[in-house]
Scaffold this active site. Sequence first.
Site, PDB file in Angstrom:
ATOM      1  N   ARG A  48       3.810  -4.242  22.054  1.00 10.42           N
ATOM      2  CA  ARG A  48       3.395  -5.344  21.306  1.00 10.42           C
ATOM      3  C   ARG A  48       3.851  -6.316  23.093  1.00 10.42           C
ATOM      4  O   ARG A  48       4.952  -5.757  23.396  1.00 10.42           O
ATOM      5  CB  ARG A  48       3.479  -6.036  20.501  1.00 10.42           C
ATOM      6  CG  ARG A  48       3.380  -5.727  19.755  1.00 10.42           C
ATOM      7  CD  ARG A  48       4.463  -6.824  18.000  1.00 10.42           C
ATOM      8  NE  ARG A  48       3.363  -6.482  17.078  1.00 10.42           N
ATOM      9  CZ  ARG A  48       3.843  -6.634  15.597  1.00 10.42           C
ATOM     10  NH1 ARG A  48       5.561  -6.638  15.927  1.00 10.42           N
ATOM     11  NH2 ARG A  48       4.051  -6.150  14.594  1.00 10.42           N
ATOM     12  N   GLU A  52      18.185   7.902   3.669  1.00 14.43           N
ATOM     13  CA  GLU A  52      16.778   8.812   3.592  1.00 14.43           C
ATOM     14  C   GLU A  52      16.498  10.209   4.485  1.00 14.43           C
ATOM     15  O   GLU A  52      16.401   9.998   5.059  1.00 14.43           O
ATOM     16  CB  GLU A  52      15.927   7.791   3.654  1.00 14.43           C
ATOM     17  CG  GLU A  52      14.720   8.156   3.174  1.00 14.43           C
ATOM     18  CD  GLU A  52      13.701   6.599   3.071  1.00 14.43           C
ATOM     19  OE1 GLU A  52      13.503   5.410   2.803  1.00 14.43           O
ATOM     20  OE2 GLU A  52      12.171   7.050   3.528  1.00 14.43           O
ATOM     21  N   ARG A 107      16.124   7.339   8.347  1.00 15.45           N
ATOM     22  CA  ARG A 107      16.597   6.343   8.568  1.00 15.45           C
ATOM     23  C   ARG A 107      17.645   5.776   6.937  1.00 15.45           C
ATOM     24  O   ARG A 107      18.115   5.904   6.135  1.00 15.45           O
ATOM     25  CB  ARG A 107      15.271   4.753   8.014  1.00 15.45           C
ATOM     26  CG  ARG A 107      14.801   4.920   6.780  1.00 15.45           C
ATOM     27  CD  ARG A 107      13.795   4.339   6.252  1.00 15.45           C
ATOM     28  NE  ARG A 107      12.803   4.155   5.138  1.00 15.45           N
ATOM     29  CZ  ARG A 107      11.940   3.248   4.835  1.00 15.45           C
ATOM     30  NH1 ARG A 107      11.047   2.416   5.835  1.00 15.45           N
ATOM     31  NH2 ARG A 107      12.109   3.576   3.573  1.00 15.45           N
TER      32      ARG A 107
HETATM   33  C1  LIG Z   1       8.726   5.915   0.351  1.00 16.61           C
HETATM   34  C2  LIG Z   1       8.196   4.253  -0.027  1.00 16.61           C
HETATM   35  C3  LIG Z   1       8.057   2.923  -0.021  1.00 16.61           C
HETATM   36  C4  LIG Z   1       6.655   2.360   0.050  1.00 16.61           C
HETATM   37  N1  LIG Z   1       6.943   1.281   0.843  1.00 16.61           N
HETATM   38  C5  LIG Z   1       6.065   0.333   0.555  1.00 16.61           C
HETATM   39  C6  LIG Z   1       5.943  -0.453   1.326  1.00 16.61           C
HETATM   40  O1  LIG Z   1       7.174  -1.443   1.846  1.00 16.61           O
HETATM   41  N2  LIG Z   1       5.053  -1.242   1.208  1.00 16.61           N
HETATM   42  C7  LIG Z   1       3.903  -1.806   0.664  1.00 16.61           C
HETATM   43  O2  LIG Z   1       3.261  -2.061   0.331  1.00 16.61           O
HETATM   44  N3  LIG Z   1       3.700  -0.349  -0.126  1.00 16.61           N
HETATM   45  C8  LIG Z   1       4.900   0.846  -0.392  1.00 16.61           C
HETATM   46  N4  LIG Z   1       4.854   2.217  -0.373  1.00 16.61           N
HETATM   47  C9  LIG Z   1       3.701   2.007  -1.387  1.00 16.61           C
HETATM   48  C10 LIG Z   1       3.978   2.057  -3.397  1.00 16.61           C
HETATM   49  O3  LIG Z   1       4.732   2.871  -3.951  1.00 16.61           O
HETATM   50  C11 LIG Z   1       2.528   1.950  -4.029  1.00 16.61           C
HETATM   51  O4  LIG Z   1       1.868   1.379  -3.333  1.00 16.61           O
HETATM   52  C12 LIG Z   1       2.558   1.936  -5.289  1.00 16.61           C
HETATM   53  O5  LIG Z   1       3.727   2.512  -6.093  1.00 16.61           O
HETATM   54  C13 LIG Z   1       1.464   2.610  -5.766  1.00 16.61           C
HETATM   55  O6  LIG Z   1       1.632   2.432  -7.314  1.00 16.61           O
HETATM   56  P1  LIG Z   1       0.623   3.785  -8.591  1.00 16.61           P
HETATM   57  O7  LIG Z   1       0.863   2.632  -9.693  1.00 16.61           O
HETATM   58  O8  LIG Z   1      -1.217   3.760  -7.835  1.00 16.61           O
HETATM   59  O9  LIG Z   1       1.774   4.689  -8.637  1.00 16.61           O
HETATM   60  P2  LIG Z   1       3.324   5.113  -9.171  1.00 16.61           P
HETATM   61  O10 LIG Z   1       3.748   3.733  -8.535  1.00 16.61           O
HETATM   62  O11 LIG Z   1       4.309   5.955  -8.379  1.00 16.61           O
HETATM   63  O12 LIG Z   1       2.906   4.913 -10.363  1.00 16.61           O
HETATM   64  C14 LIG Z   1       2.389   6.564 -10.987  1.00 16.61           C
HETATM   65  C15 LIG Z   1       3.369   6.041 -12.466  1.00 16.61           C
HETATM   66  O13 LIG Z   1       2.665   7.344 -13.508  1.00 16.61           O
HETATM   67  C16 LIG Z   1       3.617   8.021 -13.841  1.00 16.61           C
HETATM   68  N5  LIG Z   1       3.033   9.026 -14.828  1.00 16.61           N
HETATM   69  C17 LIG Z   1       2.607  10.706 -13.310  1.00 16.61           C
HETATM   70  N6  LIG Z   1       2.204  11.409 -14.036  1.00 16.61           N
HETATM   71  C18 LIG Z   1       2.202  10.763 -15.557  1.00 16.61           C
HETATM   72  C19 LIG Z   1       2.605  11.456 -16.900  1.00 16.61           C
HETATM   73  N7  LIG Z   1       1.412  12.913 -16.371  1.00 16.61           N
HETATM   74  N8  LIG Z   1       2.097  11.071 -17.784  1.00 16.61           N
HETATM   75  C20 LIG Z   1       2.447   9.693 -17.989  1.00 16.61           C
HETATM   76  N9  LIG Z   1       2.734   9.065 -17.137  1.00 16.61           N
HETATM   77  C21 LIG Z   1       2.720   9.779 -15.504  1.00 16.61           C
HETATM   78  C22 LIG Z   1       5.041   7.833 -12.931  1.00 16.61           C
HETATM   79  O14 LIG Z   1       5.927   8.080 -13.805  1.00 16.61           O
HETATM   80  C23 LIG Z   1       4.880   6.894 -12.630  1.00 16.61           C
HETATM   81  O15 LIG Z   1       5.808   5.139 -12.964  1.00 16.61           O
HETATM   82  C24 LIG Z   1       5.458   2.642  -0.789  1.00 16.61           C
HETATM   83  C25 LIG Z   1       5.993   4.656  -1.083  1.00 16.61           C
HETATM   84  C26 LIG Z   1       6.900   5.076  -0.621  1.00 16.61           C
HETATM   85  C27 LIG Z   1       6.801   6.666  -1.291  1.00 16.61           C
END
Ligand SMILES: Cc1cc2nc3c(=O)[nH]c(=O)nc-3n(C[C@H](O)[C@H](O)[C@H](O)COP(=O)(O)OP(=O)(O)OC[C@H]3O[C@@H](n4cnc5c(N)ncnc54)[C@H](O)[C@@H]3O)c2cc1C
Length: 384
Positions: free
Chosen positions: A177, A300, A279
């Site tokens: 930027r 991390e 970080r």
């Molecule tokens: C380090 C990190 C930082 C992030 N920072 C940001 C950010 O700053 N801003 C942002 O917008 N997004 C961020 N994200 C992205 C955010 O985490 C995801 O968008 C969000 O978690 C996705 O939700 P989800 O429900 O798809 O998956 P998840 O949150 O992973 O939920 C899936 C769930 O399914 C459960 N599960 C899996 N398998 C089974 C099974 N067989 N039986 C029962 N339960 C099960 C798991 O336990 C879990 O609780 C970040 C991601 C990471 C990894």
Amino acid sequence: MQKNILIVGAGFSGVVIARKLAECGHKIRIIDRRSHIAGNCYDARDQETNVMVHTYGPHIFHTDNKEVWDFVNQYSVMMPYINRVKATYKNRVFSLPINLHTINQFFNKTCSPDEAKALIASKGDSTIETPLTFEQQALKFVGKELYEAFFKGYTLKQWGMQPSELPASILKRLPVRFNYDDNYFNHKYQGMPQQGYTSMIENMVEHPNIQVELNVDFSDDDRGGYDHIFYSGPLDAFYHNKFGRLGYRTLDFDRFKYDGDYQGCAVMNYCDQDVPYTRITEHKYFSPWESHEKSVCYKEFSRNCEEGDIPYYPIRQMGEMTLLHKYLDLAEKEESITFIGRLGTYRYLDMDVTIAEALNTAKIYLQSLSNQDNKMPVFTVNVR
Ligand SMILES: Cc1cc2nc3c(=O)[nH]c(=O)nc-3n(C[C@H](O)[C@H](O)[C@H](O)COP(=O)(O)OP(=O)(O)OC[C@H]3O[C@@H](n4cnc5c(N)ncnc54)[C@H](O)[C@@H]3O)c2cc1C
């Protein structure tokens, strides 16, 4: 007619669909194998310091999608929060994303925007015509010095691969930027839930038609017992990894406390290759409306995900894509199940995209009920 629905996973994907379908009178059972709701967005207060800690790594809400912003505001007060990231490189601290301040600090200059544009243009490697790799793209855009300072070491640590092995498409636009804007995100709506993401998601599942069961793993016996299943677990695990495991990066967090203010900001990136972590995040800074004397920080580390680790970032390189297509070929033959979310569709998704996709999936399901010709798809997004 009321449908009996199983949702696997109590993260945003599962819970948003649950809420929308529950409001239309359907009966929802959510199961999660973890002992808490909210998936990877789970946060909880540290007992000693009372600081809200983002257990699986820091989460900042940012979006341009008004529907999503209005949706989350129904379940939480969103507090103003702007992410301003700093970076340490060779014992100096810089502002990120690379902006006029970074350029002036780095080159020890006092450039105006136009002077900085000319400077960066002169640094870019003009011999690279069509960049094929991330490294070539960065060298073409910003030149060797800025590439080595801010991209090379950090990318290597984060992805465990040389930038010369990663595709150019990772760096789509000039990552610079030419003003002093250090807001990490460009989105119109940015904020943090006042009481945290767990509380927001608790409010979403607070509905008479929703039942949540924790510490419950999905089992093959669950198939057939419901009108429809929405599955947000890993796609490969659904098929017992029969073709092998899809590659992910995982994170290790070294959690430590500090009596006072550890680093003075929420996120400090470490760009030097010989510093093993990527970080340090200081969690009290994610709630700037609170005040805490003591601090909780995460150092991390990133590495390849092994069996038993938490899968964080899908790698999606050529080998993984070949494997993914095998699983997709199987999945596309399924009936009465929809794979959702970051694990079910093997894609990195920010929270706002996750919520937008979940809202859309709920709409598609409701349409499929009202019109027999609209069969509910196994995927509601393009995953290939
Ligand atoms: C380090 C990190 C930082 C992030 N920072 C940001 C950010 O700053 N801003 C942002 O917008 N997004 C961020 N994200 C992205 C955010 O985490 C995801 O968008 C969000 O978690 C996705 O939700 P989800 O429900 O798809 O998956 P998840 O949150 O992973 O939920 C899936 C769930 O399914 C459960 N599960 C899996 N398998 C089974 C099974 N067989 N039986 C029962 N339960 C099960 C798991 O336990 C879990 O609780 C970040 C991601 C990471 C990894």
